[in-house]
Motif scaffolding. Structure first.
Motif, PDB file in Angstrom:
ATOM      1  N   ARG A  31      12.722 -11.919  -6.332  1.00 48.43           N
ATOM      2  CA  ARG A  31      12.986 -12.029  -4.895  1.00 48.43           C
ATOM      3  C   ARG A  31      13.601 -10.741  -4.351  1.00 48.43           C
ATOM      4  NH1 ARG A  31      14.068 -17.412  -6.187  1.00 48.43           N
ATOM      5  NH2 ARG A  31      16.251 -17.006  -6.625  1.00 48.43           N
ATOM      6  N   LYS A  32      14.515 -10.152  -5.101  1.00 46.79           N
ATOM      7  CA  LYS A  32      15.143  -8.907  -4.660  1.00 46.79           C
ATOM      8  C   LYS A  32      14.145  -7.766  -4.641  1.00 46.79           C
ATOM      9  CE  LYS A  32      19.873  -9.850  -6.046  1.00 46.79           C
ATOM     10  NZ  LYS A  32      20.956  -9.499  -6.983  1.00 46.79           N
ATOM     11  N   ARG A  33      13.245  -7.747  -5.618  1.00 48.74           N
ATOM     12  CA  ARG A  33      12.264  -6.668  -5.703  1.00 48.74           C
ATOM     13  C   ARG A  33      11.286  -6.734  -4.533  1.00 48.74           C
ATOM     14  NH1 ARG A  33       7.108  -5.551  -8.480  1.00 48.74           N
ATOM     15  NH2 ARG A  33       6.863  -7.790  -8.412  1.00 48.74           N
ATOM     16  N   ASN A  34      10.952  -7.925  -4.111  1.00 52.04           N
ATOM     17  CA  ASN A  34      10.003  -8.106  -3.019  1.00 52.04           C
ATOM     18  C   ASN A  34      10.718  -8.375  -1.707  1.00 52.04           C
ATOM     19  OD1 ASN A  34       7.810  -7.731  -4.663  1.00 52.04           O
ATOM     20  ND2 ASN A  34       7.543  -9.882  -5.099  1.00 52.04           N
ATOM     21  N   SER A  35      11.813  -7.670  -1.483  1.00 54.55           N
ATOM     22  CA  SER A  35      12.517  -7.844  -0.220  1.00 54.55           C
ATOM     23  C   SER A  35      13.086  -6.509   0.230  1.00 54.55           C
ATOM     24  CB  SER A  35      13.642  -8.879  -0.359  1.00 54.55           C
ATOM     25  OG  SER A  35      14.651  -8.399  -1.203  1.00 54.55           O
ATOM     26  N   ILE A  36      13.303  -6.427   1.519  1.00 57.54           N
ATOM     27  CA  ILE A  36      13.934  -5.260   2.108  1.00 57.54           C
ATOM     28  C   ILE A  36      14.914  -5.773   3.149  1.00 57.54           C
ATOM     29  CG2 ILE A  36      12.154  -4.907   3.870  1.00 57.54           C
ATOM     30  CD1 ILE A  36      12.544  -1.880   3.399  1.00 57.54           C
ATOM     31  N   PRO A  68       2.441  -5.463  12.058  1.00 57.73           N
ATOM     32  CA  PRO A  68       3.140  -4.300  11.491  1.00 57.73           C
ATOM     33  C   PRO A  68       3.107  -4.335   9.962  1.00 57.73           C
ATOM     34  CG  PRO A  68       4.562  -5.506  13.028  1.00 57.73           C
ATOM     35  CD  PRO A  68       3.331  -6.329  12.819  1.00 57.73           C
ATOM     36  N   TYR A  69       3.049  -3.171   9.366  1.00 57.22           N
ATOM     37  CA  TYR A  69       3.021  -3.081   7.907  1.00 57.22           C
ATOM     38  C   TYR A  69       3.816  -1.869   7.455  1.00 57.22           C
ATOM     39  CZ  TYR A  69      -0.512   0.535   8.549  1.00 57.22           C
ATOM     40  OH  TYR A  69      -1.178   1.676   8.916  1.00 57.22           O
ATOM     41  N   TYR A  70       4.129  -1.853   6.177  1.00 58.07           N
ATOM     42  CA  TYR A  70       4.917  -0.791   5.577  1.00 58.07           C
ATOM     43  C   TYR A  70       4.206  -0.347   4.310  1.00 58.07           C
ATOM     44  CZ  TYR A  70       8.126  -3.004   8.736  1.00 58.07           C
ATOM     45  OH  TYR A  70       8.675  -3.552   9.866  1.00 58.07           O
ATOM     46  N   THR A  71       4.201   0.946   4.061  1.00 57.63           N
ATOM     47  CA  THR A  71       3.596   1.483   2.856  1.00 57.63           C
ATOM     48  C   THR A  71       4.707   1.929   1.919  1.00 57.63           C
ATOM     49  OG1 THR A  71       1.717   2.263   4.156  1.00 57.63           O
ATOM     50  CG2 THR A  71       1.955   3.154   1.941  1.00 57.63           C
ATOM     51  N   ILE A  72       4.720   1.359   0.730  1.00 58.58           N
ATOM     52  CA  ILE A  72       5.696   1.724  -0.287  1.00 58.58           C
ATOM     53  C   ILE A  72       4.923   2.078  -1.547  1.00 58.58           C
ATOM     54  CG2 ILE A  72       7.669   0.961  -1.662  1.00 58.58           C
ATOM     55  CD1 ILE A  72       8.241  -1.081   0.601  1.00 58.58           C
ATOM     56  N   SER A  73       5.055   3.316  -1.961  1.00 58.36           N
ATOM     57  CA  SER A  73       4.345   3.821  -3.153  1.00 58.36           C
ATOM     58  C   SER A  73       2.843   3.552  -3.065  1.00 58.36           C
ATOM     59  CB  SER A  73       4.909   3.193  -4.426  1.00 58.36           C
ATOM     60  OG  SER A  73       6.267   3.514  -4.567  1.00 58.36           O
ATOM     61  N   LYS A  75       1.276   1.192  -1.559  1.00 60.23           N
ATOM     62  CA  LYS A  75       0.898  -0.208  -1.444  1.00 60.23           C
ATOM     63  C   LYS A  75       1.398  -0.747  -0.114  1.00 60.23           C
ATOM     64  CE  LYS A  75       0.891  -4.490  -4.010  1.00 60.23           C
ATOM     65  NZ  LYS A  75       1.295  -5.220  -5.205  1.00 60.23           N
ATOM     66  N   LEU A  76       0.594  -1.613   0.512  1.00 62.69           N
ATOM     67  CA  LEU A  76       0.933  -2.162   1.817  1.00 62.69           C
ATOM     68  C   LEU A  76       1.761  -3.431   1.678  1.00 62.69           C
ATOM     69  CD1 LEU A  76      -2.513  -1.736   3.580  1.00 62.69           C
ATOM     70  CD2 LEU A  76      -0.519  -0.263   3.769  1.00 62.69           C
ATOM     71  N   TYR A  77       2.792  -3.531   2.515  1.00 60.24           N
ATOM     72  CA  TYR A  77       3.647  -4.712   2.540  1.00 60.24           C
ATOM     73  C   TYR A  77       3.873  -5.142   3.978  1.00 60.24           C
ATOM     74  CZ  TYR A  77       4.789  -3.809  -2.327  1.00 60.24           C
ATOM     75  OH  TYR A  77       4.710  -3.617  -3.672  1.00 60.24           O
ATOM     76  N   TYR A  78       4.179  -6.419   4.143  1.00 58.17           N
ATOM     77  CA  TYR A  78       4.415  -7.004   5.457  1.00 58.17           C
ATOM     78  C   TYR A  78       5.700  -7.818   5.385  1.00 58.17           C
ATOM     79  CZ  TYR A  78      -0.569  -6.075   5.373  1.00 58.17           C
ATOM     80  OH  TYR A  78      -1.789  -5.464   5.217  1.00 58.17           O
ATOM     81  N   LYS A  79       6.551  -7.671   6.395  1.00 57.13           N
ATOM     82  CA  LYS A  79       7.760  -8.493   6.449  1.00 57.13           C
ATOM     83  C   LYS A  79       7.367  -9.910   6.836  1.00 57.13           C
ATOM     84  CE  LYS A  79      11.372  -5.211   7.702  1.00 57.13           C
ATOM     85  NZ  LYS A  79      12.353  -4.885   8.753  1.00 57.13           N
ATOM     86  N   LEU A  80       8.004 -10.880   6.208  1.00 56.47           N
ATOM     87  CA  LEU A  80       7.697 -12.277   6.481  1.00 56.47           C
ATOM     88  C   LEU A  80       7.963 -12.613   7.948  1.00 56.47           C
ATOM     89  CD1 LEU A  80       6.725 -14.940   5.322  1.00 56.47           C
ATOM     90  CD2 LEU A  80       9.079 -15.451   4.667  1.00 56.47           C
ATOM     91  N   SER A  81       9.004 -12.046   8.532  1.00 53.63           N
ATOM     92  CA  SER A  81       9.303 -12.325   9.947  1.00 53.63           C
ATOM     93  C   SER A  81       8.206 -11.762  10.854  1.00 53.63           C
ATOM     94  CB  SER A  81      10.655 -11.737  10.345  1.00 53.63           C
ATOM     95  OG  SER A  81      10.649 -10.333  10.213  1.00 53.63           O
ATOM     96  N   ASP A  82       7.646 -10.604  10.493  1.00 51.25           N
ATOM     97  CA  ASP A  82       6.538 -10.037  11.278  1.00 51.25           C
ATOM     98  C   ASP A  82       5.301 -10.924  11.182  1.00 51.25           C
ATOM     99  OD1 ASP A  82       8.087  -7.862  12.021  1.00 51.25           O
ATOM    100  OD2 ASP A  82       7.287  -6.546  10.451  1.00 51.25           O
ATOM    101  N   VAL A  83       5.067 -11.476   9.999  1.00 53.83           N
ATOM    102  CA  VAL A  83       3.920 -12.369   9.813  1.00 53.83           C
ATOM    103  C   VAL A  83       4.106 -13.636  10.652  1.00 53.83           C
ATOM    104  CG1 VAL A  83       2.654 -13.780   8.142  1.00 53.83           C
ATOM    105  CG2 VAL A  83       3.399 -11.475   7.520  1.00 53.83           C
ATOM    106  N   HIS A  84       5.325 -14.193  10.644  1.00 51.70           N
ATOM    107  CA  HIS A  84       5.586 -15.387  11.459  1.00 51.70           C
ATOM    108  C   HIS A  84       5.402 -15.081  12.945  1.00 51.70           C
ATOM    109  CE1 HIS A  84       8.149 -17.445   8.139  1.00 51.70           C
ATOM    110  NE2 HIS A  84       6.856 -17.568   7.933  1.00 51.70           N
ATOM    111  N   GLN A  85       5.852 -13.913  13.382  1.00 51.41           N
ATOM    112  CA  GLN A  85       5.679 -13.524  14.781  1.00 51.41           C
ATOM    113  C   GLN A  85       4.195 -13.371  15.119  1.00 51.41           C
ATOM    114  OE1 GLN A  85       8.051 -13.393  17.055  1.00 51.41           O
ATOM    115  NE2 GLN A  85       6.568 -12.862  18.633  1.00 51.41           N
ATOM    116  N   PHE A  86       3.432 -12.768  14.220  1.00 52.28           N
ATOM    117  CA  PHE A  86       1.989 -12.620  14.404  1.00 52.28           C
ATOM    118  C   PHE A  86       1.319 -13.982  14.554  1.00 52.28           C
ATOM    119  CE2 PHE A  86      -2.139 -12.681  12.174  1.00 52.28           C
ATOM    120  CZ  PHE A  86      -2.869 -11.889  13.037  1.00 52.28           C
TER     121      PHE A  86
END
Length: 102
Positions: A31-36, A68-73, A75-86
């Motif tokens: 959970r910590k690894r897949n969170s920001i 909205p998305y974020y690129t880390i190393s 790889k594309l990631y999406y915040k759960l709150s952004d997905v809920h807003q979408f």
């Protein structure tokens, strides 16, 4: 060397409790690894399964800025709150049909 049944069961119980603790620790690290900032991050595969859409549709939502998305190393990631807003913004409430007699 013989171990009686009660001793064996006690030993197995301790072993199982330790395995449970390790499993909990692994879950917490995952959970910590897949969170920001304490917020869960989803990758493309998570989102494709969650929304039941194609990869191309997901790419289109990113390209037009709806998701909205974020690129880390790389790889594309999406915040759960952004997905809920979408999802909230994409949701069309059912329209009520007006009766012609009114």
């Amino acid at each position: 060397m013989n171990i009686d049944r009660m001793e064996f069961l006690a030993w197995m119980e301790r072993l199982m409790s330790r395995l449970d603790m390790l499993g909990d620790n692994i879950d917490e690290l995952q959970r910590k690894r897949n969170s920001i900032d304490g917020e869960e991050l989803l990758d493309n595969q998570d989102l494709l399964q969650m929304l039941k859409i194609s990869n191309r549709s997901l790419q289109r939502y990113r390209s037009i800025g709806k998701l909205p998305y974020y690129t880390i190393s790389g790889k594309l990631y999406y915040k759960l709150s952004d997905v809920h807003q979408f999802i909230r913004e994409s949701f069309n409430p059912p329209t009520t049909k007006l009766n012609a007699n009114q």
